[in-house]
Design a protein around this motif. Sequence first.
Motif: not given
Ligand code: GLC
Length: 662
Positions: A197-198, A234, A271, A305, A307-308, A404, A417, A420
């Motif tokens: 993840d991030i 990610i 983020w 993956w 995201d955002m 996402r 996927w 959340d």
């Molecule tokens: C978003 C994603 C989630 C991830 C989070 C932090 O909420 O949907 O899966 O963990 O961001 O990156």
Amino acid sequence: MIQKYVYGMPFETEAVIVDVEIGNGNPSYGMVNLENGFSFTYRLAKEDVVYGLGEANRGINKRGGCYISDCTDNPHHTEDVRSLYAAHNFIIVAGTQNFGLFIDYPSRIIFDIGDTRADTLKITCEQADLYLYVIEGDTPYEIVKQFRKQIGRSYIPPKFAFGFGQSRWGYRTKEDYREVADGYRRNHIPMDMIYMDIDYMQDFKDFTLNEEHFSEFPEFVQEMKEQNIRLIPIIDAGVKIENGYPVYEEGIKNRYFCQQEDGKEFVAAVWPGYTHFPDVLNPEARQWFGDYYQLLTDQGIEGFWNDMNEPAIFYTPEGIKKVSEKMVEYLKNREEKPSTWEVRNELLGLANSQTDYESFYHQVGGQRIRHDKVHNLFGYNMTRAAGEAFDRIEPNKRFLIFSRSSYIGMHRYGGIWTGDNKSWWSHILLNLKMLPSLNMCGFLYVGADLGGFGADTTRDLLLRWLALGVFTPLMRNHSAIGTRAQECFRFEQVEDFRHVIQVRYRLLPYLYSEYMKAALEDDMYFKPLAFVYPKDTHAPLVEDQLMLGNEIMIAPVYIQNARGRYVYLPEEMKFVKFLPDGMIYEEILSAGHHYVDIELDEVPLFIRQGKCIPVAEIAEHVEALDTVHMTVIGYLGAEYLLYEDDGIHKDYDNPKNWRTVK
Ligand code: GLC
């Protein structure tokens, strides 16, 4: 038969890739009205069922709800929520008349399916610039198959992506990853992937690695691979504004970021703080962004993956300015008793605001187009950027990629996927209901955050959810930072988790074969019961069981403290339970309703009459699967057509990939 109707000046989304005849006049079903934007109205008969909409809330039968395609980052998937992360504008009306509709329109569109009036289906959007596809067929299943042929072959991931993956937002250091790898391997719980993840990035900058924690990254990727574990990082949509950061600097130099009306880059906080959005709708910018994935594939990474990419916006400088002014006003006028509700709503309104989506532009084919008019295409094109890049990086290799946000058309480039969700029992059922609908829209590689992303999970919830996840192509346990840790080895009686996940691997030769059949034949992997038993009048009412592939039916337990469940069998079937000691329980059940006992550590499935499935021995990762010495369970005398390839390359059409087992 498919007909295409053109209204106004549609945007070319490239969702449909096979040419369709243009229809004359009006569609043969419903009423189109162009007086005020676009509307399509159809009178529903009492028994009509409406399927489709892919990643949408509520039931498999969408009647009685209102759904809005308007890709939204909303982590609260309560029953009243109308927009989730995706826009899958394909529905099928089944009953008195059977027809499908695909509305190829990339902006906000409302599907009122008997919500305002129980007998009326009404689809409306503001601009009458769209393609309407009308698909006729004898059954809803036929309609889906025709539609799927028009939108092209679904994405096929590498075989390792059918293994189990562990994820959590909050892993920071190599040690965190090693702890997870060790937790699984030491406890002999099978696993193939750990998701990053991030926090692996430096200050949440795409295509960077945290300098303190991830020096010698290729060596670390290799260290994990030696344990047969792939790291899956990610990638987020927003590119951090920071001098000296190459992605930012190149994007500015080449004008590859989305701009405001005045030509300045649009700024949105996500983020990393303030970011710019790469204009992935512009083919040149898309190629540029896609090429960055190679920075990580060159270091041994084989999956990602995205995201955002709705794209989510926490706030913009303009939004903050307006709210701060309002705050000052509130405090001035109401020093004694400020309205906390108003203040709260102002703050909440900062995120994903329509005003922001209306204030930036894309460059497509020499034209400037305002974002809100094509809002639902961002995630699609971000994932397309990656997919197209993989084809340049190594054309014959399959990479794992899922997103996402999505729109129909993205199913050719990646999986999804479902965002959340929460550690709620109701979300197991929501997960199940979405699965066939997603398949209707072309998305085959799909799955939910098992155990629940938000809120604290419980041991029993995770076990029951995993017992559904055993069957979903993407099987990933993921959770949010600050919630209870939910890696399987953290709970008491780890053997229960080991057993449930082992069942996934034992079934993998079957699940993989059925996935490949669905992908290669533009078919569905998960189907509602009524698609397989069209004459059965009870089948359309079943919302908590699914047909999987051509041989089995699944009926997971989704109620806390239940020790079994009621199940409906449209025909005689063999009830199979994978028991914790590795044994397989089999019992023939007649057609009709039954109550079956299913303990927390058991995985049930039902084999259709006259059919059989292969079952492998336990393996701790996909590569270790022995597909030579398999047993076959189900009905005596049945044969099964197995698909097997190297799982790495795209040699799908090789006849050697097929063999019969019995
Ligand atoms: C978003 C994603 C989630 C991830 C989070 C932090 O909420 O949907 O899966 O963990 O961001 O990156």
